[in-house]
Write a protein that holds these residues in place. Structure first.
Motif, PDB file in Angstrom:
ATOM      1  N   VAL A  49     -10.886 -69.144  60.873  1.00 13.06           N
ATOM      2  CA  VAL A  49     -11.450 -67.900  61.390  1.00 13.06           C
ATOM      3  C   VAL A  49     -12.802 -67.620  60.746  1.00 13.06           C
ATOM      4  O   VAL A  49     -13.777 -67.258  61.424  1.00 13.06           O
ATOM      5  CB  VAL A  49     -10.471 -66.734  61.141  1.00 13.06           C
ATOM      6  N   THR A  50     -12.876 -67.783  59.432  1.00 12.52           N
ATOM      7  CA  THR A  50     -14.140 -67.514  58.731  1.00 12.52           C
ATOM      8  C   THR A  50     -15.240 -68.458  59.208  1.00 12.52           C
ATOM      9  O   THR A  50     -16.383 -68.045  59.453  1.00 12.52           O
ATOM     10  CB  THR A  50     -13.939 -67.661  57.219  1.00 12.52           C
ATOM     11  N   ALA A  51     -14.905 -69.739  59.365  1.00 13.91           N
ATOM     12  CA  ALA A  51     -15.905 -70.717  59.816  1.00 13.91           C
ATOM     13  C   ALA A  51     -16.375 -70.406  61.233  1.00 13.91           C
ATOM     14  O   ALA A  51     -17.576 -70.517  61.538  1.00 13.91           O
ATOM     15  CB  ALA A  51     -15.325 -72.124  59.740  1.00 13.91           C
ATOM     16  N   THR A 129       1.647 -54.563  70.351  1.00 11.98           N
ATOM     17  CA  THR A 129       1.509 -54.307  68.915  1.00 11.98           C
ATOM     18  C   THR A 129       0.062 -54.538  68.494  1.00 11.98           C
ATOM     19  O   THR A 129      -0.662 -55.317  69.129  1.00 11.98           O
ATOM     20  CB  THR A 129       2.444 -55.226  68.110  1.00 11.98           C
ATOM     21  N   PRO A 130      -0.395 -53.884  67.420  1.00  8.87           N
ATOM     22  CA  PRO A 130      -1.804 -54.016  67.015  1.00  8.87           C
ATOM     23  C   PRO A 130      -2.243 -55.452  66.772  1.00  8.87           C
ATOM     24  O   PRO A 130      -3.322 -55.857  67.237  1.00  8.87           O
ATOM     25  CB  PRO A 130      -1.869 -53.178  65.730  1.00  8.87           C
ATOM     26  N   PHE A 131      -1.438 -56.234  66.071  1.00  9.48           N
ATOM     27  CA  PHE A 131      -1.837 -57.601  65.770  1.00  9.48           C
ATOM     28  C   PHE A 131      -1.917 -58.457  67.031  1.00  9.48           C
ATOM     29  O   PHE A 131      -2.803 -59.318  67.156  1.00  9.48           O
ATOM     30  CB  PHE A 131      -0.864 -58.237  64.768  1.00  9.48           C
ATOM     31  N   ALA A 132      -1.007 -58.232  67.975  1.00  6.47           N
ATOM     32  CA  ALA A 132      -1.046 -59.004  69.222  1.00  6.47           C
ATOM     33  C   ALA A 132      -2.289 -58.661  70.039  1.00  6.47           C
ATOM     34  O   ALA A 132      -2.910 -59.540  70.654  1.00  6.47           O
ATOM     35  CB  ALA A 132       0.220 -58.749  70.039  1.00  6.47           C
ATOM     36  N   VAL A 133      -2.668 -57.390  70.056  1.00  5.76           N
ATOM     37  CA  VAL A 133      -3.886 -56.983  70.772  1.00  5.76           C
ATOM     38  C   VAL A 133      -5.107 -57.608  70.124  1.00  5.76           C
ATOM     39  O   VAL A 133      -6.023 -58.092  70.809  1.00  5.76           O
ATOM     40  CB  VAL A 133      -3.989 -55.449  70.792  1.00  5.76           C
ATOM     41  N   ALA A 138      -9.497 -61.579  70.177  1.00  8.55           N
ATOM     42  CA  ALA A 138     -10.195 -62.662  69.488  1.00  8.55           C
ATOM     43  C   ALA A 138     -10.295 -63.914  70.346  1.00  8.55           C
ATOM     44  O   ALA A 138     -11.127 -64.780  70.075  1.00  8.55           O
ATOM     45  CB  ALA A 138      -9.480 -62.983  68.177  1.00  8.55           C
ATOM     46  N   ILE A 139      -9.466 -64.008  71.402  1.00 10.72           N
ATOM     47  CA  ILE A 139      -9.455 -65.207  72.243  1.00 10.72           C
ATOM     48  C   ILE A 139     -10.240 -65.007  73.529  1.00 10.72           C
ATOM     49  O   ILE A 139     -11.036 -65.861  73.934  1.00 10.72           O
ATOM     50  CB  ILE A 139      -7.999 -65.599  72.580  1.00 10.72           C
ATOM     51  N   LEU A 140     -10.064 -63.869  74.201  1.00  9.44           N
ATOM     52  CA  LEU A 140     -10.623 -63.664  75.531  1.00  9.44           C
ATOM     53  C   LEU A 140     -12.145 -63.792  75.621  1.00  9.44           C
ATOM     54  O   LEU A 140     -12.645 -64.381  76.580  1.00  9.44           O
ATOM     55  CB  LEU A 140     -10.196 -62.289  76.058  1.00  9.44           C
ATOM     56  N   PRO A 141     -12.927 -63.271  74.655  1.00  9.65           N
ATOM     57  CA  PRO A 141     -14.388 -63.386  74.805  1.00  9.65           C
ATOM     58  C   PRO A 141     -14.891 -64.814  74.857  1.00  9.65           C
ATOM     59  O   PRO A 141     -15.998 -65.065  75.324  1.00  9.65           O
ATOM     60  CB  PRO A 141     -14.908 -62.669  73.551  1.00  9.65           C
ATOM     61  N   ALA A 142     -14.132 -65.763  74.394  1.00  9.96           N
ATOM     62  CA  ALA A 142     -14.583 -67.155  74.414  1.00  9.96           C
ATOM     63  C   ALA A 142     -14.659 -67.703  75.836  1.00  9.96           C
ATOM     64  O   ALA A 142     -15.300 -68.725  76.070  1.00  9.96           O
ATOM     65  CB  ALA A 142     -13.638 -68.022  73.575  1.00  9.96           C
ATOM     66  N   LEU A 149     -19.748 -59.215  75.360  1.00 11.36           N
ATOM     67  CA  LEU A 149     -18.313 -59.462  75.202  1.00 11.36           C
ATOM     68  C   LEU A 149     -18.026 -60.465  74.091  1.00 11.36           C
ATOM     69  O   LEU A 149     -16.988 -60.405  73.441  1.00 11.36           O
ATOM     70  CB  LEU A 149     -17.718 -59.944  76.527  1.00 11.36           C
ATOM     71  N   ARG A 150     -18.965 -61.388  73.881  1.00  8.24           N
ATOM     72  CA  ARG A 150     -18.734 -62.383  72.828  1.00  8.24           C
ATOM     73  C   ARG A 150     -18.760 -61.765  71.429  1.00  8.24           C
ATOM     74  O   ARG A 150     -18.314 -62.378  70.465  1.00  8.24           O
ATOM     75  CB  ARG A 150     -19.770 -63.501  72.920  1.00  8.24           C
ATOM     76  N   VAL A 151     -19.279 -60.541  71.318  1.00  6.17           N
ATOM     77  CA  VAL A 151     -19.243 -59.844  70.030  1.00  6.17           C
ATOM     78  C   VAL A 151     -17.798 -59.600  69.592  1.00  6.17           C
ATOM     79  O   VAL A 151     -17.510 -59.476  68.399  1.00  6.17           O
ATOM     80  CB  VAL A 151     -20.036 -58.518  70.117  1.00  6.17           C
ATOM     81  N   PHE A 152     -16.874 -59.567  70.565  1.00  8.74           N
ATOM     82  CA  PHE A 152     -15.471 -59.355  70.219  1.00  8.74           C
ATOM     83  C   PHE A 152     -14.898 -60.505  69.392  1.00  8.74           C
ATOM     84  O   PHE A 152     -13.782 -60.393  68.889  1.00  8.74           O
ATOM     85  CB  PHE A 152     -14.629 -59.160  71.495  1.00  8.74           C
ATOM     86  N   ILE A 153     -15.640 -61.594  69.274  1.00  3.24           N
ATOM     87  CA  ILE A 153     -15.193 -62.666  68.385  1.00  3.24           C
ATOM     88  C   ILE A 153     -15.060 -62.155  66.956  1.00  3.24           C
ATOM     89  O   ILE A 153     -14.273 -62.679  66.156  1.00  3.24           O
ATOM     90  CB  ILE A 153     -16.174 -63.863  68.461  1.00  3.24           C
ATOM     91  N   LEU A 154     -15.818 -61.098  66.638  1.00 10.97           N
ATOM     92  CA  LEU A 154     -15.715 -60.517  65.297  1.00 10.97           C
ATOM     93  C   LEU A 154     -14.324 -59.965  65.011  1.00 10.97           C
ATOM     94  O   LEU A 154     -13.970 -59.734  63.851  1.00 10.97           O
ATOM     95  CB  LEU A 154     -16.769 -59.413  65.137  1.00 10.97           C
ATOM     96  N   PHE A 155     -13.522 -59.756  66.072  1.00  8.54           N
ATOM     97  CA  PHE A 155     -12.144 -59.320  65.844  1.00  8.54           C
ATOM     98  C   PHE A 155     -11.331 -60.392  65.117  1.00  8.54           C
ATOM     99  O   PHE A 155     -10.260 -60.103  64.593  1.00  8.54           O
ATOM    100  CB  PHE A 155     -11.467 -58.962  67.177  1.00  8.54           C
ATOM    101  N   ARG A 156     -11.849 -61.607  65.116  1.00 10.04           N
ATOM    102  CA  ARG A 156     -11.155 -62.650  64.366  1.00 10.04           C
ATOM    103  C   ARG A 156     -11.123 -62.333  62.872  1.00 10.04           C
ATOM    104  O   ARG A 156     -10.215 -62.757  62.163  1.00 10.04           O
ATOM    105  CB  ARG A 156     -11.830 -64.001  64.611  1.00 10.04           C
ATOM    106  N   LEU A 157     -12.135 -61.611  62.413  1.00  8.34           N
ATOM    107  CA  LEU A 157     -12.125 -61.206  61.007  1.00  8.34           C
ATOM    108  C   LEU A 157     -10.962 -60.274  60.712  1.00  8.34           C
ATOM    109  O   LEU A 157     -10.385 -60.303  59.623  1.00  8.34           O
ATOM    110  CB  LEU A 157     -13.449 -60.535  60.641  1.00  8.34           C
ATOM    111  N   VAL A 158     -10.618 -59.430  61.689  1.00  3.59           N
ATOM    112  CA  VAL A 158      -9.475 -58.531  61.504  1.00  3.59           C
ATOM    113  C   VAL A 158      -8.183 -59.336  61.408  1.00  3.59           C
ATOM    114  O   VAL A 158      -7.216 -58.921  60.750  1.00  3.59           O
ATOM    115  CB  VAL A 158      -9.414 -57.503  62.651  1.00  3.59           C
ATOM    116  N   LYS A 159      -8.165 -60.507  62.051  1.00  5.05           N
ATOM    117  CA  LYS A 159      -6.978 -61.362  61.986  1.00  5.05           C
ATOM    118  C   LYS A 159      -6.685 -61.825  60.556  1.00  5.05           C
ATOM    119  O   LYS A 159      -5.564 -62.228  60.251  1.00  5.05           O
ATOM    120  CB  LYS A 159      -7.153 -62.599  62.876  1.00  5.05           C
TER     121      LYS A 159
END
Length: 532
Positions: A49-51, A129-133, A138-142, A149-159
């Motif tokens: 995720v970090t990479a 659930t929050p984690f599932a959302v 983290a997947i859909l913007p790809a 919309l690709r900014v939502f990749i930053l949600f991967r950090l929340v993962k």
């Protein structure tokens, strides 16, 4: 026809060991906090995720060929994880079997739709659930090239919170205080809305609050005592609102801090025990010390010095805190509880159980529980009363130690022998270099057939504590303490004859003990006063 096929498949999966092992593997990999597999998986996912986020940041200025290939790989892993978690969130086969068996029991026709609806509802409940959302965002913007919309990749950090155990504990602690936090959030929202409305009305004409959003922004930074100073009130009414808002902010921040501190204080023992349980998951041949009293303290200290993996279990908080201060892994709980013993690994990781409490009844319960859960465990129990020793053996203890009787016998045997007392006290008090050792009399050794008087124990500056061996002819005159298969001859007389496989229990300085053991292993005649 479809209903029968689904029921048939559900029973096949339920009875399939391969499917059970397959699902258990992924459950340990993704969900089991005490699994060694999960720790490696969490580390891998954090790096992945970090990479991916770092490469996304680098792509802002320049296109990287590596970035697209890595993004495809990361997306594949994240999507596979999402599907696996959706699969593991419930056991669909068990739901179908439950509905089918219920219909059979009531002699009603089985309908597939209610069972499938229950399966879908449980899956949908997980998807919300929050984690599932977050996983989904983290997947859909790809799948889109739209930059916003690709900014939502930053949600991967929340993962990352999913893969950090302490963060999961934080979320769980906060969820248990949700009533207090919801109440506080409602009050904060009310204060911010009230102050924003008042400031917008009072300051709008002065040009400070050009929009209601400016008023909201000012109220928020003022309430939490930040106060950037970019927007300031000029009217007397606005300054009065500021006074009230600052006072409210101090009180609300103090209340929020007290709620969080209380929540963590209540869960501190549980968090520590979770940390201990995670650490001992990596241990094998674990020793369970049941009770941290006078005897438990001595045993725990010796195990810690020897580097033997162990865990202390006690019902008193003060004793557990004392053990933790010394660096010992300790758990607050009842060592006779099935749940507690299972949590430390009685089924597969524990090799020895030591019921050492001052209560013989509790020691019996600990022994019974440990023997029931692990028939192969070595159980060495303490007995304070002679009548309890036999009960403990019947309960499943391999060995029973009676400390008061041993102390009395030691005093009686060594009256007038201050050297022996000094050695025993040195070992008991933890004096360095003094210890007790068992020396085997092997077949063919020069010690076989010799009397104690013939062995140069005194010349090695050692003290003979006793001899463990089988009953032989000629030993009937010597009083021995019966063990399970042998006898212990305490402080044997000088005419006591040694036989093969006897064990000499001696204590003294470690240099003398090592030298004596080397001579005994080599079978040299230097051990005898009269060398043949």
């Amino acid at each position: 026809m479809l209903s029968r096929l689904v029921v048939y498949l559900a029973y096949r999966l339920e009875s399939s060991r391969r499917y059970g092992r397959f699902k258990t593997f992924f459950r340990d990999l993704l969900e089991n906090p005490r699994s060694g597999l999960r720790s490696y998986f969490d580390l891998f996912m954090m790096l992945l995720v970090t990479a991916s986020v770092l490469l996304f940041i680098l792509e802002v200025k320049q296109d990287l060929a590596l970035s697209k290939n890595f993004e495809r790989f990361a997306l594949t892993v994240l999507f596979a994880e999402y599907l696996l978690r959706l699969w593991l969130c419930n056991d669909s086969r068990k739901i179908v079997i439950e509905y089918y068996e219920k219909a059979e029991f009531l002699n009603l026709p089985f309908r597939l739709w209610p069972a499938l609806r229950e399966v879908c509802l449980r899956k949908l409940r997980y998807l919300t659930t929050p984690f599932a959302v977050i996983d989904l965002l983290a997947i859909l913007p790809a799948y889109t090239e739209h930059h916003i919309l690709r900014v939502f990749i930053l949600f991967r950090l929340v993962k990352l919170f999913r893969y950090v155990h302490s963060a999961n504990e934080l979320v769980r602690v906060l969820s248990e205080k949700r009533f207090e936090l919801f109440t506080l959030a409602f009050f904060i929202g009310f204060v911010i809305f009230f102050s924003s409305t008042a400031m917008y009305v009072f300051e709008h004409e002065r040009g400070q609050m050009r929009s209601f959003y400016d008023a909201l922004y000012w109220s928020f930074v003022t309430l939490f005592t930040v106060g950037y100073g970019d927007i300031t009130p000029h009217t007397p009414e606005g300054r009065a609102v500021t006074f009230l808002l600052v006072l409210s902010g101090v009180g609300l921040v103090a209340y929020l801090t007290s709620v969080l501190l209380a929540a963590f204080h209540e869960k501190m023992d549980e968090l520590r025990e979770t940390r201990v349980l995670v650490d001992i998951q990596k241990c094998r041949d674990l020793v369970v010390v049941g009770g941290y009293g006078r005897m438990g303290r001595v045993v725990a200290r010796k195990l810690y010095e020897d580097g033997t993996p162990f865990v202390v279990i006690d019902r008193e908080r003060e004793r557990v805190e004392e053990a933790r201060k010394l660096g010992y892994p300790a758990i607050l709980g009842d060592a006779s509880s099935d749940e507690v013993l299972r949590s430390v690994g009685i089924l597969d990781r524990v090799s020895t159980v030591l019921p050492l409490t001052g209560d013989d009844v509790l020691n019996v319960y600990i022994t019974l529980t440990a023997r029931h859960l692990n028939p192969k465990a070595n159980i060495i129990s303490r007995a304070n009363k002679p009548d309890s020793a036999r009960k403990l053996e019947q309960a499943g203890a391999n060995h029973v130690i009676q400390p008061f009787e041993i102390a009395g016998l030691t005093v009686a045997e060594y009256v007038g022998q201050p050297v022996a007392f000094e050695a025993i006290y040195g070992i008991a008090s933890g004096e360095k270099h003094l210890r007790m050792e068992a020396v085997m009399v092997r077949e063919g050794s020069v010690l076989v057939g010799r009397r104690i008087a013939d062995v140069r124990i005194d010349d090695f500056r050692l003290i003979l504590f006793g001899v463990i061996g089988a009953q032989h002819e000629g030993r009937g005159a010597h009083q021995g303490y019966a063990l399970r298969a042998r006898h212990f001859y305490f402080n044997p007389p000088r005419d006591f004859i040694l036989h093969p496989n006897d064990i000499l229990v001696v204590f003294g300085h470690e240099y003398s003990l090592n030298h004596f053991k080397e001579q005994a292993d080599q079978g040299l005649g230097k051990l005898l006063k009269l060398s043949l």
